[in-house]
Design a protein around this motif. Structure first.
Motif, short mmCIF file in Angstrom:
data_model
loop_
_atom_site.label_atom_id
_atom_site.label_comp_id
_atom_site.label_asym_id
_atom_site.label_seq_id
_atom_site.Cartn_x
_atom_site.Cartn_y
_atom_site.Cartn_z
N VAL A 38 -42.89 0.08 30.51
CA VAL A 38 -41.50 -0.28 30.24
C VAL A 38 -40.66 1.00 30.20
N PRO A 39 -39.48 1.01 30.81
CA PRO A 39 -38.67 2.24 30.80
C PRO A 39 -38.27 2.62 29.37
N ALA A 40 -38.10 3.92 29.16
CA ALA A 40 -37.68 4.39 27.82
C ALA A 40 -36.28 3.88 27.52
N LEU A 41 -35.45 3.85 28.55
CA LEU A 41 -34.07 3.39 28.34
C LEU A 41 -33.56 2.67 29.58
N VAL A 42 -33.00 1.51 29.37
CA VAL A 42 -32.29 0.81 30.46
C VAL A 42 -30.87 0.55 29.96
N VAL A 43 -29.92 1.14 30.64
CA VAL A 43 -28.51 0.91 30.29
C VAL A 43 -27.97 -0.05 31.34
N ASP A 44 -27.48 -1.19 30.87
CA ASP A 44 -27.13 -2.26 31.79
C ASP A 44 -25.66 -2.66 31.64
N ASN A 45 -24.85 -2.20 32.59
CA ASN A 45 -23.45 -2.62 32.67
C ASN A 45 -22.71 -2.44 31.33
N LEU A 46 -22.93 -1.30 30.71
CA LEU A 46 -22.37 -1.03 29.39
C LEU A 46 -20.87 -0.73 29.50
N ARG A 47 -20.12 -1.43 28.64
CA ARG A 47 -18.67 -1.26 28.66
C ARG A 47 -18.17 -0.98 27.25
N LYS A 48 -17.13 -0.16 27.18
CA LYS A 48 -16.48 0.06 25.90
C LYS A 48 -14.99 0.27 26.09
N THR A 49 -14.23 -0.59 25.46
CA THR A 49 -12.78 -0.42 25.43
C THR A 49 -12.38 -0.26 23.98
N TYR A 50 -11.78 0.87 23.65
CA TYR A 50 -11.37 1.12 22.26
C TYR A 50 -10.08 0.37 21.96
N GLU A 51 -9.84 0.19 20.65
CA GLU A 51 -8.56 -0.40 20.23
C GLU A 51 -7.45 0.47 20.78
N GLY A 52 -6.47 -0.10 21.37
CA GLY A 52 -5.42 0.68 22.02
C GLY A 52 -5.60 0.67 23.52
N GLY A 53 -6.73 0.13 23.97
CA GLY A 53 -6.92 -0.10 25.40
C GLY A 53 -7.61 0.98 26.20
N VAL A 54 -8.01 2.08 25.55
CA VAL A 54 -8.69 3.15 26.30
C VAL A 54 -10.07 2.65 26.72
N GLU A 55 -10.30 2.67 28.05
CA GLU A 55 -11.57 2.17 28.58
C GLU A 55 -12.50 3.37 28.75
N ALA A 56 -13.40 3.56 27.79
CA ALA A 56 -14.26 4.75 27.80
C ALA A 56 -15.46 4.57 28.71
N LEU A 57 -15.98 3.35 28.79
CA LEU A 57 -17.11 3.07 29.70
C LEU A 57 -16.76 1.84 30.53
N LYS A 58 -16.94 2.00 31.86
CA LYS A 58 -16.50 0.91 32.76
C LYS A 58 -17.69 0.26 33.46
N GLY A 59 -18.68 -0.13 32.70
CA GLY A 59 -19.84 -0.77 33.32
C GLY A 59 -20.86 0.25 33.79
N VAL A 60 -21.43 0.98 32.84
CA VAL A 60 -22.39 2.04 33.17
C VAL A 60 -23.80 1.46 33.21
#
Lengths: 319, 259
Positions: A4-26
């Motif tokens: 099993v892989p040590a880490l699988v990052v799947d379509n990770l997204r983060k939009t902070y309050e105020g609308g800043v999109e820090a991660l756009k599907g990583v």
């Protein structure tokens, strides 16, 4: 069956309050035992990504699995598998390094006797034994960084995440830290490293992802990435000033100052031919070095290329 | 190792760290309340109290105010301990040590609340010890006494925790004690019996939760109370459930702690 892989990052997204999109599907994966570099300019989204992996930041979408355990759905179990060395100092400056390490183990449910043993071991490994019972605020900047590595090792994690662990550390200590982290990796711990010292990443890491503006712009092996570098630039120290620069086939020669020239040539070109041509023009080269670290050159190119593409893509989408 | 053993070790670690903090800065955590309460005993109990005469039957004014002052010391110190400790951990970012660990939210909350309760009770014992230099006390109902001080300390530890979670700067953890806690404490029957008040103040006083804690404790020590003691315990347990549930919800959601 593959592990099993040590880490699988799947379509990770983060939009902070105020609308800043820090991660756009990583999305990316890190295999077990890997030494993985996560690079990117300031504000690219690295710290947000690490924040989500360590549960300090709540993801807006997607998920990450650490050794198959979901960070979002099985937080406590996932956290048991990781160790984090954050970018900012985050220990109580009024506590002693020994207590900081023993308490850290306690938070992970490790019995006190084992915690004491490990604290002694990892503080010694980080050359902090003689400071173990002094208040942490009295340690130098480099010692504080090493303390955070010792602390992160207290639960003997399967995945160690190092967020700029050597920032502000002198070269001697940095090298000893590299040696330690390399040793941890050789012993089987998967390591993810973010750093601004690209020499560090090039020397230590086998695989790499470059993140910019919340998107992965490159994800490959270090070897494949470095192989993409088709030209190299060297700085030549010369014995005496030259009045006019000679024209040499396949090379671009520039003057940096009276006694230093800069030459750019394809990686495929024989460097002996360059020296022969310079010698024929009466130019004696005393020494030479790379203008920049190879990875640094690629990093700048990858990030700049991504940014050049971005407005075009937007314009096309708008059309 | 089982999950429950791991949780127990984590809980012990948080409590141990909190107690070490209290002892490390004992000149800030244990001595000031002792000095303040000694002054109360001297000024209100001895100097002014001697002119007041007996109160609520056969008790001297000094005997009457001791339970109230002990409870006041317990709740203000429980509250102060958790706000300064938890907000300090947030401000110094070392709360992250716990947030990135596998420790469940309830363990972290219980650890901090127990630490603050220990401080409240330690101060309570010190203040009670000082009070005995000024008057004699014969505890009437030990279980009610113990139950009321523990519940009082837990309630204000939980309230302090919520304050610390939402606080963004040091001023924010001073606002609640200054504008809410101190007035409620002084108006909570510490220095007087609400039977001395006319209406509507007597009825309005019953909306003050501190009144129930002070009177439950006073009943335990002296055997007298302005309110029904059983009802006092219902109110206190209700507050523990309400504040505990809200604290846990806040912690699980990461409000004020995780971005």
């Amino acid at each position: 069956m593959s592990p099993v892989p040590a880490l699988v990052v799947d379509n990770l997204r983060k939009t902070y309050e105020g609308g800043v999109e820090a991660l756009k599907g990583v999305s990316f994966r890190v295999e077990q035992g890997d030494f993985f570099a996560l690079l990117g300019p300031n504000g690219a989204g690295k710290s947000t990504l690490i924040g989500i992996l360590s549960s300090l930041v709540n993801a807006s979408g997607g998920d990450a699995h650490i050794f198959g355990v979901s960070v979002r759905k099985q937080r406590n179990a996932a956290m048991r598998l990781i160790g984090l060395v954050p970018q900012e100092l985050n220990f109580n400056q009024f506590e002693k390094p020994f207590d900081i390490c023993v308490n850290e183990a306690g938070f992970y449910g490790i019995p006190r006797a084992v915690a004491i043993e490990r604290a002694e071991k990892y503080l010694a490994t980080m050359s902090l034994s003689d400071k173990a019972h002094e208040q942490a605020r009295r340690l130098s900047g480099g010692m504080k960084r090493r303390l955070m590595i010792a602390r992160a090792m207290m639960n003997e994690p399967k995945l160690l995440i190092l967020d700029e662990p050597t920032a502000g550390v002198d070269i001697e200590i940095r090298r000893s830290m590299w040696q330690f982290i390399d040793g941890i990796n050789a012993a089987g711990t998967t390591v993810i490293l973010t750093t601004h010292y690209l020499e560090e990443a090039e020397q230590l890491c086998r695989n790499i992802a470059i993140i910019d503006h919340g998107t992965i712009v490159e994800n490959t092996s270090m070897r494949s990435l470095l192989a993409k570098l088709d030209i190299e630039t060297f700085v030549l120290d010369i014995a005496a000033p030259v009045a006019t620069l000679p024209a040499i086939d396949g090379c671009t020669l520039r003057r940096r100052d009276e006694r230093r020239l800069e030459v750019t040539l394809p990686r495929t070109q024989n460097i002996n031919a360059l020296f022969a041509a310079l010698s024929a023009h009466g130019i004696t080269v005393i020494s030479m070095r790379n203008k920049t670290n190879r990875l640094e050159e690629l990093f700048v190119r990858v990030v700049e290329h991504g940014r050049d593409d971005a407005p075009r893509a937007t314009a096309e989408a708008g059309a | 190792m089982s999950q429950s053993s791991a949780n127990l070790i984590a809980l012990k670690t948080v409590v141990h760290r909190e107690i070490m903090r209290i002892l490390r800065i004992w000149t800030q955590t244990l001595i000031p309340p002792a000095i303040t309460m000694t002054l109360y005993f001297v000024i209100f109990g001895t100097l002014i109290g001697s002119r007041i005469g007996s109160i609520s039957g056969h008790f001297t004014y000094m005997q009457f105010i001791v339970p109230g002052l002990v409870m006041m010391a317990i709740i203000t110190n429980s509250y102060g301990n958790i706000t300064s400790s938890f907000f300090g951990a947030k401000f110094g970012r070392y709360v992250e040590e716990m947030l990135v660990s596998p420790m469940p939210a309830w363990v972290m909350l219980t650890g901090y609340v127990l630490g603050a309760t220990v401080r409240g009770l330690a101060v309570g014992v010190i203040v009670l010890g000082i009070a005995l230099f000024f008057t004699s006390l014969d505890i009437q109902h030990p279980l009610i006494t113990a139950g009321s001080v523990v519940l009082g300390a837990v309630i204000f530890s939980l309230a302090g925790f919520i304050n610390a979670v939402f606080a963004k700067k040091f001023d924010d953890i001073a606002l609640v004690p200054t504008f809410i806690l101190t007035p409620l404490t002084y108006l909570g029957g510490v220095f007087y019996s609400i039977n001395m008040l006319g209406e509507p103040w007597r009825t309005l006083s019953k909306a003050n939760p501190i009144l129930y804690m002070v009177n439950a404790f006073r009943y335990g020590v002296l055997g007298i109370s302005d309110v029904n003691v059983a009802w006092s315990f219902v109110v206190m347990i209700g507050f523990v459930v309400l504040l505990g549930g809200f604290s846990l919800w806040v912690l699980k959601r990461g409000i004020g702690l995780r971005s």
